[in-house]
Design an enzyme around this catalytic site. Structure first.
Site, PDB file in Angstrom:
ATOM      1  N   TYR A  94      27.046  56.237  72.944  1.00 46.00           N
ATOM      2  CA  TYR A  94      27.405  54.903  72.455  1.00 46.00           C
ATOM      3  C   TYR A  94      26.600  54.591  71.196  1.00 46.00           C
ATOM      4  CZ  TYR A  94      29.721  54.260  76.948  1.00 46.00           C
ATOM      5  OH  TYR A  94      30.553  54.398  78.031  1.00 46.00           O
ATOM      6  N   ASN A 115      39.954  49.849  75.420  1.00 45.36           N
ATOM      7  CA  ASN A 115      40.871  50.845  74.873  1.00 45.36           C
ATOM      8  C   ASN A 115      42.185  50.848  75.658  1.00 45.36           C
ATOM      9  OD1 ASN A 115      42.172  53.157  73.952  1.00 45.36           O
ATOM     10  ND2 ASN A 115      40.664  54.565  74.795  1.00 45.36           N
ATOM     11  N   CYS A 123      38.160  57.765  75.000  1.00 48.96           N
ATOM     12  CA  CYS A 123      36.915  57.021  75.222  1.00 48.96           C
ATOM     13  C   CYS A 123      36.047  57.683  76.281  1.00 48.96           C
ATOM     14  CB  CYS A 123      37.206  55.566  75.560  1.00 48.96           C
ATOM     15  SG  CYS A 123      38.336  55.345  76.927  1.00 48.96           S
ATOM     16  N   HIS A 124      36.615  58.562  77.095  1.00 46.56           N
ATOM     17  CA  HIS A 124      35.802  59.264  78.090  1.00 46.56           C
ATOM     18  C   HIS A 124      34.774  60.180  77.426  1.00 46.56           C
ATOM     19  CE1 HIS A 124      39.275  61.911  77.310  1.00 46.56           C
ATOM     20  NE2 HIS A 124      38.421  62.899  77.516  1.00 46.56           N
ATOM     21  N   GLU A 155      37.450  69.150  80.060  1.00 43.42           N
ATOM     22  CA  GLU A 155      37.261  69.510  78.647  1.00 43.42           C
ATOM     23  C   GLU A 155      36.030  70.388  78.424  1.00 43.42           C
ATOM     24  OE1 GLU A 155      37.336  65.995  76.228  1.00 43.42           O
ATOM     25  OE2 GLU A 155      39.378  65.508  76.834  1.00 43.42           O
TER      26      GLU A 155
END
Length: 161
Positions: A94, A115, A123-124, A155
């Site tokens: 952040y 979002n 945003c993850h 991911e």
């Protein structure tokens, strides 16, 4: 969150679902939902959204190309643009996003929570400074944090893994 009747499609994912809201021209929102039956697409854009969401679930490197309805304040749009630039397999804190925008991490967290297009605007991929997952979609734990954990693992960038 909207009921199934408010979606033009619902896609099943491992441990959660994705609810798609759209008209014939643009995606208006995507929602993380607790597991439920899939809902077949009700229009061509919803069908394309389902195709692309399933492609991402099969291959986290898939690049989305959906028409998104412009929404949010100018600041939120700037945050979402920064987040959209985070490559698959990477994370930012952040604080890193905030520094790039010359703003505060809390404001970035608020924008992440607002979002309307999760996965498409990933945003993850924004995590806490100490490599914690932080919150997700304005929640500090529970179901949505489990979704974030699954997405980061999918991911290949789950902190501490």
């Amino acid at each position: 969150m909207p009921t199934t009747d408010g979606f033009q499609a619902v896609v099943a994912a491992p441990g959660f679902c994705l609810g798609v809201q759209c008209d014939d021209e643009e995606i208006t929102e995507i929602h993380f939902l607790e597991p439920r039956p899939e809902l077949p697409p009700t229009n061509p854009l919803a069908a394309e959204a389902v195709r692309q969401l399933k492609a991402y679930l099969a291959d986290p490197g898939f690049a989305f190309g959906l028409p998104l309805r412009p929404s949010g304040t100018p600041f939120r749009r700037r945050v979402w643009a920064q987040i959209a630039a985070i490559p698959c397999g990477s994370t930012r804190t952040y604080g890193e996003v905030a520094r790039a925008l010359k703003n505060a991490p809390r404001a970035v967290g608020q924008a992440c929570g607002a979002n309307p297009f999760p996965l498409v605007v990933p945003c993850h991929r924004v995590i806490g400074a100490n490599q914690s997952l932080g919150g997700f979609a304005r929640h500090g734990g529970g179901f949505l944090l489990d979704v974030k954990r699954w997405l980061l693992k999918h991911e290949g960038c789950l902190p501490g893994a």
